[in-house]
Design an enzyme around this catalytic site. Structure first.
Site, PDB file in Angstrom:
ATOM      1  N   HIS A   8       0.006  -3.404  -4.463  1.00 51.06           N
ATOM      2  CA  HIS A   8      -1.323  -3.049  -3.963  1.00 51.06           C
ATOM      3  C   HIS A   8      -1.259  -2.202  -2.690  1.00 51.06           C
ATOM      4  O   HIS A   8      -2.296  -1.785  -2.181  1.00 51.06           O
ATOM      5  CB  HIS A   8      -2.137  -4.310  -3.652  1.00 51.06           C
ATOM      6  N   ALA A   9      -0.070  -1.941  -2.164  1.00 49.73           N
ATOM      7  CA  ALA A   9       0.066  -1.187  -0.908  1.00 49.73           C
ATOM      8  C   ALA A   9      -0.548   0.202  -0.995  1.00 49.73           C
ATOM      9  O   ALA A   9      -0.923   0.788   0.013  1.00 49.73           O
ATOM     10  CB  ALA A   9       1.532  -1.082  -0.504  1.00 49.73           C
TER      11      ALA A   9
END
Length: 173
Positions: free
Chosen positions: A102-103
């Site tokens: 999800h970065a």
């Protein structure tokens, strides 16, 4: 070598700690930055982390690369102005930026993914594509200065690719 990493609550435990440990094994210095270095941050699975610097204590030019851990921390990080500013600065300087799972939400907000190819968890595929990135389903993708990976199961190749890209960056300076 000197690397910067962000932290906020609900980080993916392995996506923060595995790369940090590997980089320290390489003999590299790693600073963890957050809004508050007196706070203890808690990962999704309970591991704890502390920042040793706040945003106002770091300058992008002092570092060779940036690591952004995943989990749900990036949803918090992407509204922190200094986090986005630093991400943009690393990109403008052509320095390696690692993003996993999800970065990618942080680089999406920093608007640095246009024309690049990368990967992530499928849950944010539409976000990355909407930001102009060509999304592919691979364990690691290097596109210019962006190193991306899908999930903790890919950490071994992601961290190795990040280390390789930082070394190439330093050699090219």
């Amino acid at each position: 070598m000197k690397i910067l990493s962000f932290v906020a609550d609900i980080f993916e435990d392995l996506e923060l700690w595995y790369p940090l440990i590997r980089l320290k094994e390489e003999g590299w210095e790693v600073d963890v930055v957050a809004l508050d270095k007196k706070k203890i941050y808690t990962g999704k699975y309970g591991l704890k982390a502390e920042a040793n610097k706040t945003y106002d204590e770091v300058k992008s030019e002092d570092y060779d690369g940036l690591l952004i851990p995943g989990g749900y921390a990036p949803d918090i990080l992407r509204v922190e102005e200094d986090c986005i500013r630093l991400t943009k600065e690393f990109n403008e300087q052509g320095k390696p930026i690692g993003m996993i799972c999800h970065a990618g939400w942080v680089p999406v907000t920093a608007d640095i993914l246009r024309g690049k190819t990368g990967t992530s968890t499928k849950k944010i595929k539409a976000d990355l594509e909407g930001a102009g990135m060509t999304w592919v389903d691979k364990e690691v993708v290097v596109s210019e200065n962006i190193i991306s990976s899908r999930s903790p199961k890919d950490l071994h190749v992601y961290t190795t690719a990040f280390i390789d890209e930082v070394k190439k960056y330093k050699e090219g300076k």
